[in-house]
Design a protein around this motif. Sequence first.
Motif, mmCIF file in Angstrom:
data_model
loop_
_atom_site.group_PDB
_atom_site.id
_atom_site.type_symbol
_atom_site.label_atom_id
_atom_site.label_comp_id
_atom_site.label_asym_id
_atom_site.label_seq_id
_atom_site.Cartn_x
_atom_site.Cartn_y
_atom_site.Cartn_z
ATOM 1 N N SER A 182 0.829 -1.209 0.000
ATOM 2 C CA SER A 182 0.000 0.000 0.000
ATOM 3 C C SER A 182 0.859 1.254 0.000
ATOM 4 O O SER A 182 0.544 2.248 -0.671
ATOM 5 C CB SER A 182 -0.937 -0.002 1.213
ATOM 6 N N SER A 191 2.078 1.684 -3.531
ATOM 7 C CA SER A 191 0.992 2.054 -4.443
ATOM 8 C C SER A 191 0.580 3.511 -4.268
ATOM 9 O O SER A 191 0.249 4.193 -5.237
ATOM 10 C CB SER A 191 -0.216 1.144 -4.225
ATOM 11 N N SER A 239 -12.523 1.740 -7.896
ATOM 12 C CA SER A 239 -12.883 0.442 -7.315
ATOM 13 C C SER A 239 -14.389 0.226 -7.365
ATOM 14 O O SER A 239 -14.863 -0.901 -7.599
ATOM 15 C CB SER A 239 -12.387 0.359 -5.865
ATOM 16 N N TYR A 271 -4.722 2.423 -12.755
ATOM 17 C CA TYR A 271 -5.395 1.730 -11.646
ATOM 18 C C TYR A 271 -4.923 0.291 -11.550
ATOM 19 O O TYR A 271 -4.628 -0.208 -10.453
ATOM 20 C CB TYR A 271 -6.908 1.780 -11.867
ATOM 21 N N GLU A 272 -4.849 -0.382 -12.680
ATOM 22 C CA GLU A 272 -4.382 -1.766 -12.654
ATOM 23 C C GLU A 272 -2.967 -1.847 -12.091
ATOM 24 O O GLU A 272 -2.648 -2.698 -11.251
ATOM 25 C CB GLU A 272 -4.412 -2.366 -14.053
ATOM 26 N N ASN A 282 -2.677 -1.567 -8.364
ATOM 27 C CA ASN A 282 -3.147 -2.735 -7.615
ATOM 28 C C ASN A 282 -2.273 -3.969 -7.792
ATOM 29 O O ASN A 282 -2.579 -5.023 -7.241
ATOM 30 C CB ASN A 282 -4.581 -3.080 -8.039
#
Length: 542
Positions: free
Chosen positions: A285, A288, A322, A348-349, A352
């Motif tokens: 996290s 990211s 999400s 976004y991909e 994650n």
Amino acid sequence: MLSLALLLPFLLVPLAEANVSGDTPASSYAGSTVAATYPPPSATDTKIDYLFPPASQVGFAGPTATGAEPNAIETAPSFPKVTGAYPLSKPNAADQPAEQFDVMKYWANLAPMYSVDSFGLPSASPIVPKGCSIKQVFLLVRHGARYPTSGSGASQFASNIHAAATKHGFSVTGPLEFLSTWTYKLGAEILTPFGRQALFNTGVAFRYRYGGLLDAFTDLPVFRTTSEDRMVDSALNFAAGFFDIRTYENDYHQEILIEADNMNNTLAPYSVCPNANADIGDFGSTQSDKWNKIYLRSARSRLQAMINGYNLTIGDLFNMQSLCAYETVALGFSQFCELFTAEEWEGYEYANDFWYGDGPGNPTAAALGLGYVQELVARLTQTPITVWNSSTNRTLDSNKATFPLYQPIFVDATHDTVMANIFTALNFTAFAANGPLPTDHIPANRSYIVSQITPFASNLVAQVMSCPASSDPTHIRFILNDGVVPLTGIRGCTEDSEGRCPLADFISGMHERIGEIDFYFSCYGNYTVPDPDNIVDGRYPA
């Protein structure tokens, strides 16, 4: 009933409730939570049961002769691919229609499973190579599409919008106008209808491909899952598709492993690995968040101009993306999808990807996957586990009733993060070919893509096959979401265009890999995350 868990009391877990916002009652205000149950609490069943007997009592079934078991993985001339997500509506991006850009493929671990063409072996097919025959198969499958986990960012965004909408000055325009009447309709944790369908379809497909192996059983098979509601639901839907909706409860034994704190469970190993639940486990996290601030910068400026009375944060925008995925798999469509461009969906991909959280870039990852690898070797060699130095369960894994050492078919259901851990422990270096992921840009031709590795209903199949024409009579290879995985990261497994490795060499390589992984140091050691550029195989750098 043979499908009841050996640990029946733990099957009766309650359904998780939706995460609603504080004491605010549900209303028509934007972001408020709308909850419903079926049957409705006030419903009553006034029908007389004896008027609706089951088919076994009605009779008159007509001819019921069955045919031979299918074995398409050996006999089919080609392999069918999973390409769509019927009956979900295919969303558009803000700047590209669905026909040109498939948003669903950029939902990372929230994406519906789709067939991967190649993980580096473009000529390999899941069909068993000519001259070989399938002897045994191991399936590791992720649960189907679910609602957000409890306390998720998606539900928090709904709470924030609801609070803002109740105050003077809140207004939305343009593509965000729907927020003025939008309500949060998602539950928490459990499977959606699409999630149930995906596992049922996985069971049907598995029967077509490997049904012939059922003829080799001398006892009813034991399949495993964990005690969480979505895990049990996934396992039962798979079984109903693989066996028969009316008889599956009598066709196998469903073993349910308790998923709870301090319970050894190779399909949910994080509960016995403290470091995985602390700062070390949260490292993904942290990484990211650095990327989120970059790829969502333009979206924040663009969308903030459409809303008054609320300041959108980077976290809000991530949660809105999400919600696109969660609403689509739960409700069939979502208005959040078209708020973001194709480039933002690619971002976004990437945000994650599990590299730093559960994959090769986290020093606890290999330890978390170790227990399953030990179980796999025990099953392949039909040798009882005697060393208990990981998440293996001494009570269950030492009992041949709950942990049989030989079956033609093994099926285990688990979570996405655990699958990433297991792939790391297996040393699938094809996924780590590009090394650590940068946090300031998306590298070209990257090898670690979570939508291909652990989407909803992801499945890894280990095929044990006999190849008499080869100098090594027995081989193993792995098929992940229909793509053949190279095994060259495992000592003894050389390059093979079909992804095969002699079974004896694979087992030897796994013994070596098991010896490299220090579960107790990884999970209980007093250390901080080292330089992320030095972690490439899920272990603290040597």
